[in-house]
Scaffold this motif. Structure first.
Motif, PDB file in Angstrom:
ATOM      1  N   THR A 341       0.830  -1.208   0.000  1.00 26.14           N
ATOM      2  CA  THR A 341       0.000   0.000   0.000  1.00 26.14           C
ATOM      3  C   THR A 341       0.859   1.251   0.000  1.00 26.14           C
ATOM      4  OG1 THR A 341      -1.687  -1.218   1.250  1.00 26.14           O
ATOM      5  CG2 THR A 341      -1.873   1.183   1.197  1.00 26.14           C
ATOM      6  N   ASP A 354      -8.462  -0.452   3.842  1.00 19.79           N
ATOM      7  CA  ASP A 354      -8.158  -1.435   2.794  1.00 19.79           C
ATOM      8  C   ASP A 354      -7.237  -2.531   3.318  1.00 19.79           C
ATOM      9  OD1 ASP A 354      -9.666   0.079   1.053  1.00 19.79           O
ATOM     10  OD2 ASP A 354      -7.952   1.216   0.310  1.00 19.79           O
ATOM     11  N   ASP A 357      -9.215  -4.922   5.591  1.00 16.67           N
ATOM     12  CA  ASP A 357     -10.058  -5.850   4.818  1.00 16.67           C
ATOM     13  C   ASP A 357      -9.219  -6.978   4.214  1.00 16.67           C
ATOM     14  OD1 ASP A 357     -12.252  -4.303   5.421  1.00 16.67           O
ATOM     15  OD2 ASP A 357     -12.225  -3.195   3.539  1.00 16.67           O
ATOM     16  N   ARG A 358      -8.026  -6.663   3.750  1.00 21.36           N
ATOM     17  CA  ARG A 358      -7.175  -7.692   3.164  1.00 21.36           C
ATOM     18  C   ARG A 358      -6.649  -8.651   4.228  1.00 21.36           C
ATOM     19  NH1 ARG A 358      -3.040  -4.984  -1.001  1.00 21.36           N
ATOM     20  NH2 ARG A 358      -2.516  -7.194  -1.237  1.00 21.36           N
TER      21      ARG A 358
END
Length: 495
Positions: A341, A354, A357-358
Motif C-alpha cells: 500500500t 483497505d 479488509d485484506r
C-alpha cells in the motif's frame, strides 16, 4: 464575497463568476497603480453601495488601515462612484481626500460585463510619498491606465484564463512592456536578470521578445512558433522556459484599451529554485515508493520460502512445526500488505481500511469451507506507516487466535472487527479503539491475557503496549464469546 453579493444585490451567478475572475486578477492592477482597490456594488434598491472585496498594493503604501469589506455607503455620499456607475466611464475629477492626515487620490473605474455596468472599483492612491516618478513607475502607471480602460470596456479579465494568485508571476517578480509589434519598450531589472540567466548577453529594450525568447529556449520546431507568439504577447497565455541553468515562468497579457491591440505586458518570474526542489521531492517520493515495493517483493519471497518449507515438513508429519511456519507466513504477509500500500502512495500514510479488509480476508482463508466469516465495522482512517505496520501484525495475530481457539471442529461462527476514531482534544492525541469480537466458546476459566497466552498474544502485547503506546485486553463478550480491545493514540487524519 458570495454572501455579500447574494444578500445585497440582484446580480446573477454569471455576474458573480465574472467578479470572482476580476478579483483573482486585480492584484496586478493594484500593484501597477500603487493603489488600494475596493469593489463597490449597488444594492438591490439602488439606494446604497456595498463593498464586497478589497486589495492592497505590494508596491506602495496603503490608503486604508481598516478592512472595507462589508461597508455600506448611501448613494450620493461619494459622487465619483455615482458618476462611474451612471455614465459608465472612468472618473478622475475631484480633489484628494484626507484620511487620518493622509492625502488620497480617488478614481472610479466601472466594471462592465456584456455591456452592463455591474459595479465600480474605487482606486485609492496614497499621495503622502509622491515624488518625481521613475521610468519604471511611469511604465507601471501607463499599464495600469490601459488595464483600467479594459475593465471599463468589459475586455479584462480574460474569460477562461483565471490564474491562481499564489502561483502567477507578480509585477515585482519581473515586468516587460511590449509595443504592438512585440518589441520591448521597457524591462524591469528583475526581468533583465532572468533573461541574463537564460543566456541573453545584451539589453532587452529594442529587441523583439518572441524571437529572442525562442532563441534562448532549448526547444526547436513547432514549439518555437507557439513560444514566439506567447512571448510576443498576442494572446493571454502562460508557459515556462527552461534553459541550461534556470527556469523562467512567463505570462502574457495583451493590452487592448480601446479594442485595438497596442502592446502587451509580460510578467515573469525566476522559478529555478522552486522547480529544483519540486524535482528533488518527486525523486525522493519515487525512491521511497520503490523501496516499499522492493521490501514487499522481498517479504513475499520470504513468505514463499516459508510456505515451501511448511509443505516439506507437512510431508514428514510434524504438524506443530508446519503450523508454526504457517503462522510465520501470515505474519510476513501482513507486513507485505502494508508495504504494498505504501508503494502506491505519495506519502508515508495509508488508508488502513483497505489493509484491514485484506488482513481479514487473508486470515479467513484458514476457514476454507466458510464456517467462520469475518467483516469490518467503522473506519480506521488514515494512519502513518509507523502505526500501520505493527497494527496490521496485531490484527493478524488477534484474528488468527480467534479462528484457532474460539471455534471447535465443525462449528460455525463470525468474527467482527470494529474501529472507532476520535479527534485530539486540548493537546492530547486522538484515539483509535479497535475491538475484535467472536461468538465462539469464550475464554477458559481463570484465563489472564497478561500472564498467559500463546506466542501470538505475546507479540500482540509487545506491539500494542511497547511499540504503539496503547492498551490491550481480552474480556468475555456480552453476547457470549470473546472480545479483544485495543486502544491506541493516533494523530488526526490529514486527508
Amino acid at each position: 464575497m458570495n454572501d455579500l453579493v447574494r444578500q445585497h444585490t440582484r446580480l446573477s451567478e454569471r455576474d458573480l463568476e465574472w467578479l470572482h475572475l476580476l478579483v483573482s486578477e486585480w492584484q496586478l492592477l493594484a500593484d501597477l497603480s500603487f493603489a488600494d482597490l475596493v469593489l463597490w456594488l449597488p444594492t438591490s434598491d439602488g439606494s446604497r453601495y456595498v463593498s464586497v472585496a478589497q486589495m492592497r498594493p505590494n508596491t506602495g503604501p496603503t490608503s486604508y488601515q481598516d478592512d472595507m469589506v462589508g461597508h455600506l455607503v448611501p448613494r450620493g455620499r461619494r459622487p465619483l462612484l455615482d458618476a462611474a456607475l451612471d455614465e459608465g466611464r472612468i472618473v478622475r475629477e475631484g480633489d484628494p481626500e484626507w484620511r487620518e492626515e493622509v492625502p488620497v487620490r480617488v478614481e472610479s473605474i466601472p466594471v462592465r460585463r456584456e455591456g452592463r455596468v455591474l459595479g465600480v472599483i474605487a482606486r485609492n492612491t496614497n499621495l503622502l510619498t509622491v515624488r518625481t516618478p521613475s521610468r519604471l513607475e511611469l511604465t507601471y502607471l501607463q499599464s495600469a491606465s490601459d488595464l483600467a480602460q479594459m475593465i471599463a470596456g468589459g475586455t479584462f479579465p480574460f474569460p477562461g484564463q483565471q490564474v491562481g494568485m499564489d502561483r502567477a508571476p507578480r509585477v515585482g517578480d519581473g515586468f516587460i512592456r511590449l509595443d504592438a509589434d512585440g518589441v520591448v519598450q521597457y524591462a524591469s531589472p528583475n526581468a533583465l536578470s532572468a533573461y541574463h540567466r537564460l543566456g541573453l548577453a545584451t539589453d532587452l529594450v529594442g529587441l523583439p521578445l518572441g524571437p529572442t525568447t525562442a532563441r534562448l529556449a532549448p526547444t526547436r520546431g513547432p514549439v518555437d512558433e507557439s513560444l514566439v507568439k506567447l512571448a510576443s504577447g498576442w494572446a493571454p497565455r502562460e508557459t515556462e522556459i527552461e534553459g541550461d541553468d534556470c527556469v523562467v515562468q512567463l505570462r502574457a497579457i495583451p493590452l487592448k484599451p480601446k479594442g485595438e491591440h497596442i502592446g502587451s505586458l509580460i510578467l515573469l518570474r525566476d522559478v529555478t529554485e522552486l522547480r529544483r526542489r519540486e524535482r528533488e521531492l518527486i525523486t525522493k517520493d519515487a525512491t521511497i515508493r520503490e523501496i516499499h515495493h522492493r521490501v514487499k517483493n522481498n517479504l513475499q519471497t520470504v513468505a514463499a520460502l516459508l510456505r515451501l518449507q511448511s509443505r516439506r515438513i507437512g510431508a514428514s508429519g510434524d504438524e506443530r512445526a508446519r503450523a508454526a511456519l504457517d503462522e510465520a507466513v501470515r505474519r510476513v504477509g501482513s507486513i507485505a500488505i502494508v508495504h504494498e500500500t505504501l508503494s502506491q502512495n505519495l506519502d508515508e500514510r495509508v488508508e488502513f481500511d483497505d489493509i484491514a479488509d485484506r488482513v481479514i480476508a487473508m486470515v479467513g482463508e484458514l476457514s476454507p469451507d466458510g464456517r467462520v466469516t469475518g467483516h469490518r465495522l467503522g473506519k480506521f482512517g488514515v494512519l502513518d506507516a509507523e502505526t500501520a505496520t505493527p497494527l496490521s501484525m496485531v490484527l493478524t495475530e488477534v484474528l488468527q487466535n480467534a479462528l484457532e481457539h474460539a471455534f471447535g471442529p465443525g462449528e460455525r461462527g463470525r468474527i467482527e472487527v470494529s474501529a472507532t476514531r476520535t479527534q485530539p482534544r486540548r493537546g492530547e492525541p486522538g484515539r483509535l479503539l479497535v475491538t475484535v469480537t467472536d461468538n465462539g466458546r469464550g475464554l477458559p476459566e481463570g484465563f489472564d491475557p497478561r500472564a498467559g497466552g500463546s506466542l501470538g498474544l505475546q507479540i500482540v502485547r509487545t506491539l500494542v503496549e511497547g511499540e504503539l503506546g496503547g492498551g490491550f485486553d481480552m474480556v468475555p463478550a456480552p453476547e457470549g464469546g470473546t472480545r479483544v480491545v485495543i486502544d491506541l493514540p493516533v494523530e488526526a487524519a490529514k486527508r
